[in-house]
Scaffold this active site. Structure first.
Site, short mmCIF file in Angstrom:
data_model
loop_
_atom_site.label_atom_id
_atom_site.label_comp_id
_atom_site.label_asym_id
_atom_site.label_seq_id
_atom_site.Cartn_x
_atom_site.Cartn_y
_atom_site.Cartn_z
CG ASP A 126 94.59 -50.82 42.44
OD1 ASP A 126 94.53 -52.04 42.70
OD2 ASP A 126 94.86 -50.39 41.30
CD GLU A 146 91.05 -60.12 43.03
OE1 GLU A 146 89.80 -60.12 42.99
OE2 GLU A 146 91.73 -59.75 42.06
#
Length: 432
Positions: free
Chosen positions: A381, A300
């Site tokens: 990611d 996040e």
């Protein structure tokens, strides 16, 4: 040709052609109001059909090492139950919309709203109030069945009936408290400014969106859930250490009582500036190791560092402006209201028709948004891979997918149309 035209015009005055053209336009829009929802329904059923074809009786080779036979079977049964509910819900809602269009139901509600008063803003609010309340009543049974039958059957639901009822009442209260002033203001702006209303409405909606995003966690969430600061612990120390390492200013870390409603795990960022906070579900803390939780939050943080949050907000504002501009071009057209059986153009009937006609363009915009969102997920990611422990994020993603009974082998077409996040296997391949 001149003599022939003169004879025609003498026999059929200009008003005849204008009226005939108006009838044709009304009929075209009327047909589109039927065709567009039906086409969307058919497309959705076809995508569901393709998705269902990906399931097999035995555990697929690709999922070995991620889940076992029993977990795969549970995921398949959960998917099938949700698919049945989706079919019934969407079929019923489509039938209601078609009946309302064909029978002149929207025009009837319009007449009822006009009988309640003469003020145009008040009439619009009464109209949308009736439509909104009816829509809620129609969908409550489906929501109840989803919560207390499907979610309970598969071991997710922990919500009590009392909580379900109070949630509905609170949602309605917020809708009234927030929706009436905003919708009333936009309607008033339209009747005061005419076609240029979209610029003012765009500004109002933008300010409102920023305001809600800023205060959502501190004002809205407490109405439904209890949030408590994460106590001093090894987990908090690790989260703060990574935030410092990543150059991410963070003070507020909260735990939310998600187990009050479901056993599903989750975590999210909310707000911005001084109101920015990390929110962890208590179910997430129970299911995952500290390193896995830090990896999820690192993902996040990656969104923030890559400017995805700002870009998403800007694109949302621009798309809202585009939609309002297109609406301003047709809002006062008598053909929109005429297609619903009303002879008097109005803001609220125009908005109903435009909402349906805008659906194909909305679908195209949604496809582009989903593509960009999936790309952003890969980038977040990658941020974890470069700055933390990719194996911890991979482990967390596996746990979340298995725990939440997520479809881990969706059809590529279904992913293209619906997924804002890449499928599990695609993310694992990038990480590993």
């Amino acid at each position: 040709r001149h003599i022939y035209s003169t004879i025609i015009l003498n026999r059929y005055p200009a008003s005849f052609f204008y009226n005939r053209l108006a009838v044709i336009m009304n009929e075209i829009i009327y047909l589109l109001l039927i065709i567009i929802p039906v086409s969307g329904f058919v497309l959705e059923r076809y995508l569901e059909y393709l998705n269902a074809g990906m399931w097999s009786e035995k555990l697929p080779e690709k999922l070995k090492g991620i889940c076992d036979e029993e977990e795969y079977r549970k995921t398949m049964l959960y998917y099938r139950d949700n698919k049945k509910l989706s079919l019934w819900s969407s079929s019923f809602n489509l039938a209601v919309i078609i009946i309302m269009i064909v029978s002149g139901g929207f025009a009837l509600v319009d007449r009822i709203a006009h009988s309640a008063g003469e003020n145009t803003v008040f009439v619009a609010l009464v109209f949308f109030g009736i439509i909104g309340f009816a829509s809620e009543l129609i969908n409550i049974p489906f929501s109840w069945y989803d919560t207390f039958v499907i979610e309970k059957k598969h071991g997710f639901n922990t919500m009590k009936t009392r909580t379900f009822i109070t949630d509905q009442l609170k949602s309605w209260f917020i809708a009234l408290l927030v929706g009436i002033p905003v919708l009333g203001l936009i309607t008033w702006i339209y009747y005061e400014t005419g076609k240029g209303f979209w610029l003012y409405a765009w500004g109002v909606i933008t300010l409102f969106s920023v305001f809600i995003n800023y205060f959502y966690s501190s004002w809205i969430v407490p109405l439904f859930n209890k949030q408590t600061p994460l106590i001093d612990s090894p987990l908090r120390t690790k989260i703060e250490a990574f935030a410092r390492k990543a150059g991410f200013r963070l003070k507020n870390i909260y735990v939310i009582d998600g187990s009050k409603r479901s056993t599903k795990a989750n975590a999210y960022f909310a707000g911005f500036g001084a109101k920015k906070r990390i929110v962890l579900y208590d179910t997430l803390i129970k299911e995952m190791t500290d390193e896995e939780i830090v990896s999820v939050l690192a993902h996040e943080i990656g969104h923030y560092k890559k400017k995805h949050v700002v870009r998403r907000l800007v694109s949302s504002v621009l798309l809202t402006g585009l939609m309002l501009f297109l609406f301003s071009l047709v809002v006062d057209s008598p053909h929109l209201s005429g297609a619903l059986g009303s002879e008097t153009p109005s803001f609220h009937l125009g908005l109903i028709v435009f909402g349906i006609l805008y659906s194909p363009l909305s679908l195209i915009i949604g496809l582009a948004s989903n593509y960009i969102s999936r790309k952003n997920e890969f980038e977040a990611d990658l941020f974890v891979k470069q700055n933390h422990k990719p194996e911890s994020l991979a482990s967390a993603l596996r746990k979340l997918s298995v725990k939440n009974l997520s479809n881990m082998l969706p059809h590529p077409a279904y992913v293209f149309f619906h997924y804002s996040h890449p499928p599990l296997l695609a993310r694992l391949e990038k990480l590993e």
